[in-house]
Each structure stands twice: as C-alpha cells, then as structure tokens.
Design a protein around this motif. Structure first.
Motif, PDB file in Angstrom:
ATOM      1  N   CYS A   1       0.822  -1.225   0.000  1.00  0.00           N
ATOM      2  CA  CYS A   1       0.000   0.000   0.000  1.00  0.00           C
ATOM      3  C   CYS A   1       0.857   1.277   0.000  1.00  0.00           C
ATOM      4  O   CYS A   1       1.766   1.433   0.822  1.00  0.00           O
ATOM      5  N   GLY A   2       0.532   2.178  -0.895  1.00  0.00           N
ATOM      6  CA  GLY A   2       1.290   3.430  -0.990  1.00  0.00           C
ATOM      7  C   GLY A   2       1.119   4.304   0.238  1.00  0.00           C
ATOM      8  O   GLY A   2       2.057   4.999   0.650  1.00  0.00           O
ATOM      9  N   CYS A   3      -0.071   4.290   0.861  1.00  0.00           N
ATOM     10  CA  CYS A   3      -0.293   5.125   2.058  1.00  0.00           C
ATOM     11  C   CYS A   3       0.586   4.602   3.195  1.00  0.00           C
ATOM     12  O   CYS A   3       1.267   5.365   3.884  1.00  0.00           O
ATOM     13  N   GLY A   4       0.556   3.273   3.380  1.00  0.00           N
ATOM     14  CA  GLY A   4       1.423   2.689   4.392  1.00  0.00           C
ATOM     15  C   GLY A   4       2.885   2.887   4.027  1.00  0.00           C
ATOM     16  O   GLY A   4       3.735   3.085   4.887  1.00  0.00           O
TER      17      GLY A   4
ATOM     18  N   PRO B   1       3.960  14.584  12.088  1.00  0.00           N
ATOM     19  CA  PRO B   1       4.962  15.021  13.071  1.00  0.00           C
ATOM     20  C   PRO B   1       4.438  15.221  14.488  1.00  0.00           C
ATOM     21  O   PRO B   1       5.222  15.420  15.407  1.00  0.00           O
ATOM     22  N   VAL B   2       3.106  15.210  14.669  1.00  0.00           N
ATOM     23  CA  VAL B   2       2.599  15.397  16.035  1.00  0.00           C
ATOM     24  C   VAL B   2       1.720  14.244  16.509  1.00  0.00           C
ATOM     25  O   VAL B   2       1.548  14.054  17.721  1.00  0.00           O
ATOM     26  N   GLY B   3       1.195  13.464  15.585  1.00  0.00           N
ATOM     27  CA  GLY B   3       0.292  12.390  15.997  1.00  0.00           C
ATOM     28  C   GLY B   3       0.771  11.007  15.603  1.00  0.00           C
ATOM     29  O   GLY B   3       0.079  10.024  15.832  1.00  0.00           O
ATOM     30  N   GLY B   4       1.941  10.917  15.009  1.00  0.00           N
ATOM     31  CA  GLY B   4       2.429   9.619  14.534  1.00  0.00           C
ATOM     32  C   GLY B   4       2.024   9.405  13.093  1.00  0.00           C
ATOM     33  O   GLY B   4       1.195  10.131  12.537  1.00  0.00           O
ATOM     34  N   THR B   5       2.611   8.367  12.497  1.00  0.00           N
ATOM     35  CA  THR B   5       2.494   8.220  11.051  1.00  0.00           C
ATOM     36  C   THR B   5       1.282   7.434  10.583  1.00  0.00           C
ATOM     37  O   THR B   5       1.033   7.352   9.395  1.00  0.00           O
ATOM     38  N   ARG B   6       0.582   6.826  11.502  1.00  0.00           N
ATOM     39  CA  ARG B   6      -0.510   5.966  11.026  1.00  0.00           C
ATOM     40  C   ARG B   6      -1.857   6.484  11.529  1.00  0.00           C
ATOM     41  O   ARG B   6      -2.745   5.677  11.832  1.00  0.00           O
ATOM     42  N   VAL B   7      -2.021   7.790  11.610  1.00  0.00           N
ATOM     43  CA  VAL B   7      -3.298   8.348  12.072  1.00  0.00           C
ATOM     44  C   VAL B   7      -4.441   7.861  11.186  1.00  0.00           C
ATOM     45  O   VAL B   7      -5.474   7.391  11.667  1.00  0.00           O
ATOM     46  N   TRP B   8      -4.241   7.935   9.882  1.00  0.00           N
ATOM     47  CA  TRP B   8      -5.279   7.484   8.946  1.00  0.00           C
ATOM     48  C   TRP B   8      -5.433   5.969   9.006  1.00  0.00           C
ATOM     49  O   TRP B   8      -6.542   5.446   9.112  1.00  0.00           O
ATOM     50  N   CYS B   9      -4.315   5.249   8.953  1.00  0.00           N
ATOM     51  CA  CYS B   9      -4.374   3.778   8.965  1.00  0.00           C
ATOM     52  C   CYS B   9      -5.060   3.267  10.231  1.00  0.00           C
ATOM     53  O   CYS B   9      -5.768   2.282  10.215  1.00  0.00           O
ATOM     54  N   ARG B  10      -4.826   3.978  11.312  1.00  0.00           N
ATOM     55  CA  ARG B  10      -5.312   3.497  12.588  1.00  0.00           C
ATOM     56  C   ARG B  10      -6.758   3.908  12.872  1.00  0.00           C
ATOM     57  O   ARG B  10      -7.545   3.113  13.378  1.00  0.00           O
TER      58      ARG B  10
END
Ligand code: SF4
Ligand code: SF4
Ligand code: SF4
Length: 379
Positions: free
Chosen positions: A190-193, A276-285
C-alpha cells in the motif's frame, strides 16, 4: 537496541517541539492546496492536444508544461504529486534503511513499497495515460480507493481490469491476509502505508498507546468501514433505480460528503499532515476502511506475533516503536501472543527488542496432540 534508534528521542522535529509543529503546518497547507486548489482541466487537455513534440508532451503528462520561452510551469497537480510522493518514499526509505536496514525483513519490505509505488503508482498510470488508456492504480482496492466502483470509473473499465479489482478486493486480499496477515498489503504494497514507513519513519513512535486511543480507534475505523459499504450499496442502488428516483440525489450527496470528509480531509490533509505530532498511522489506525476490513480477517487468521515465554525485561522499546499504538510490552509481560486487528505487521517491535522476545509468525492453531505448522519471518 538497534544502532541509531535513540536519535529519535533527541531530535526536535521528532519530539513534538516547535519544528514538528512547523512541519505539520507546512504539510497541512500543502494538502489543502493539493485537494482544494484550483486546477484548470481544460488547460491541461488543451496542452495535451497541442503539445508539439514528444518532450513537451511527456512533460505535460508528468505534470509540467514547457512554455515557448523554455520555462516550466506546474500543470497537472496529481502527476506532480505522484512524483513528489515517490521521491519522498525513496528518500525516506533510504534514511529508514540507514537505521533499520540491518534487518532482512525491513530491507525487502522497503524495497517492495518503493518499487510498487514507483511502478504501479507512478510509471504505469503515466504510460497508460500517454497511450490514451484509462490510468488505473492497480495496487489500490475498494474500500481504500472508495470511488473504484463509481460510474465514472466503471464506465471505462475493461472486463479484465474490473475482474482484477473485484477479485482482489473481495477474495484475493482477504485470503492473503487470512494466511499471512495484514502486513502483506499494509507493510509491503500500500502506498499510504509506504509513505508512513519511509518518509514518516522519524515520527512512528508518536502514536498514542493509551487504552482511550484504542477505544476511539475501534469506533472510528469501523464507522468509516460502515460508511464506505453504505456508499457502495447506494452506488449499486443508484445504478439500478429508475430515472427520477430519489436515490439518485441522495447517492450523489452522500458520495460528495464521503469524498470530502474521508477521501480528502481525513486520509490526506490529516492523515499525512499530522505525522509530526500524531504519529504516522493516524489514517491507517483511525480511518482506513481497508484496515478495518482486513483487520477483521486478521483476527480470525493465522498471523500473530509470538512471544517467547518469560524473556521480556519490560524495557518498552516494542511499544514505543509501534506505529499502530499497540502496547506490545503489556502482552510480552503476560507471555501472551499478540493477535490484534490493527497490527500492520511492520515488524518494528521485534526489530527493536533487545531480547529477541517477539517473532512474526503465520501459524495454524494446533488442536490437542496436533502438529503446529509455523512460518517465521527473518528479523
Ligand atoms: S491501513 Fe489502509 S492506508 Fe494504511 S497501509 Fe493499510 S490499507 Fe493502506
Ligand atoms: S505490533 Fe509490531 S508488527 Fe504490529 S504494528 Fe506494532 S510494531 Fe508493527
Ligand atoms: S518484548 Fe522486548 S522490547 Fe518489548 S518490553 Fe519486552 S524486552 Fe523490551
């Protein structure tokens, strides 16, 4: 502890200090411009029609226009974005591997993510467009690609392409996930991941591990999954209903709202802007309906993170570096294998464990007296 990991905690841009907020502001502004900035499609079409030589045509297709005086202008924002995205993944992947490249698993999955993006996310759509064919992204499936089955896509889809998307969405991926885990898609394709794993690596530790965040995640991600399938139902109903039926207006409004709220703001502006403030997987999670769908399969599938008994020293590295906010340490301390729907199988928890306590396995549950089959991953 692997070499280089401690840097994370001393770097201002990785620890929610002012530089991190500046980068977030820039990313949010960039995505607002990308999604809501005006684009003159007529001008793009005209430029394609009147491009006088192959170089000019290629530049237009790549997102640039070569003017008569030789200057370059940004033209098609989506191709430009795809190019920047791929570059961000390649550069981010290089730095990620400088830290974690001593692991075969991380090397191969990073190569895979960047290659899939470069070939299926950038070059193939460009070539198809160049040949005057519909530019499909063959590595994105419903419900992540929420408009895949919208009429404006279905009307141009050849039967073989349609078969690929339908089979992969409803059979291929669920089967792969059942046998190997969500990592097959979320950490290898997945490109988003892929952007999260490469460009986003300096911020992966920022995901909240609190039980409250987990509760919110469960509600929000399944709500988006429900909303996506409700939209699919409406699209089908819209196609079957007679002309003048009230469902047409309702379906159009619903699609518009979903595209704006989930497709643009949640997945794009917030999903990447908040790295940069919430981590990289906000959308994935919290938002990805594909994650919710595949997570349900993973819950019943064979993938798990096996915990070696009585080995954990409670250092917390695994939890710190889990981008999906899973408190891995709490499982390890209880000698309990980890089987969580949200785990994307990035393998970072196992990689940063100083005691080799964790191992990603695809393992069939054994009945009493039965042999347990196990496929381990080199970490
Ligand atoms: S959770 Fe969704 S967006 Fe994230 S990597 Fe998986 S499929 Fe892609
Ligand atoms: S539990 Fe481990 S493999 Fe799963 S997402 Fe978290 S760090 Fe990655
Ligand atoms: S499982 Fe490994 S990394 Fe996690 S707390 Fe225990 S010793 Fe530390």
């Amino acid at each position: 502890m692997q070499a280089g990991l401690l840097d994370t905690h001393h770097n201002a841009v990785s620890t929610r200090r002012s530089p991190a907020w500046v980068v977030t502001g820039l990313l949010v502004a960039f995505y607002l411009l990308l999604y809501f900035g005006k684009e003159d499609y007529n001008a793009t079409d005209a430029a394609v029609r009147y491009a006088r030589d192959p170089l000019n045509l290629m530049l237009v297709k790549l997102g640039w226009k070569l003017n008569d005086n030789g200057s370059l202008w940004v033209f098609n924002k989506w191709y430009l974005y795809a190019g920047l995205y791929t570059l961000g993944m390649a550069v981010g992947g290089y730095f990620m591997l400088r830290k974690h490249g001593n692991s075969t698993y991380h090397r191969y999955r990073t190569y895979s993510l960047v290659a899939v993006q470069a070939v299926l996310g950038l070059m193939l759509p460009l070539v198809l467009d160049f040949l005057g064919r519909p530019a499909w992204y063959f590595s994105y499936f419903f419900p992540l690609k929420y408009d895949l089955f919208f009429p404006y896509n279905m009307d141009h889809m050849q039967p073989t392409v349609m078969a690929w998307f339908i089979v992969m969405t409803f059979v291929g991926l669920p089967l792969l996930v059942y046998f190997k885990g969500k990592r097959v898609y979320c950490s290898w394709i997945c490109g988003c991941g892929g952007l999260a794993e490469t460009f986003g690596d300096p911020w992966r530790h920022l995901s909240s591990k609190s039980p409250r965040a987990w509760r919110i995640e469960q509600v929000s991600i399944h709500s988006v999954l429900f909303a996506a399938f409700a939209m699919l139902g409406l699209v089908i109903g819209d196609g079957l209903a007679p002309e003048g039926h009230a469902i047409h207006n309702f379906a159009n409004s619903y699609k518009g709202m979903y595209s704006l709220a989930i497709g643009s703001i949640f997945s794009g502006v917030l999903g990447t802007g908040l790295y940069p403030v919430g981590g990289t997987r906000v959308w994935c999670r919290f938002g990805c309906p594909m994650a919710a769908m595949l997570g349900l399969v993973q819950k019943f599938g064979r993938f798990r993170i096996a915990v070696k008994k009585d080995m954990c020293i409670s250092c917390g590295n695994c939890s710190t570096y889990c981008e999906m906010g899973i408190d891995v340490r709490s499982y390890a301390m209880r000698n309990q294998d980890i089987k969580r729907a949200s785990c994307v199988g990035c393998g970072m928890c196992a990689h940063v464990c100083p005691r080799g306590v964790l191992q990603l396995v695809a393992k069939r549950d054994a009945g009493p007296g039965q042999h347990t089959q196990e496929w381990t991953v080199d970490l």
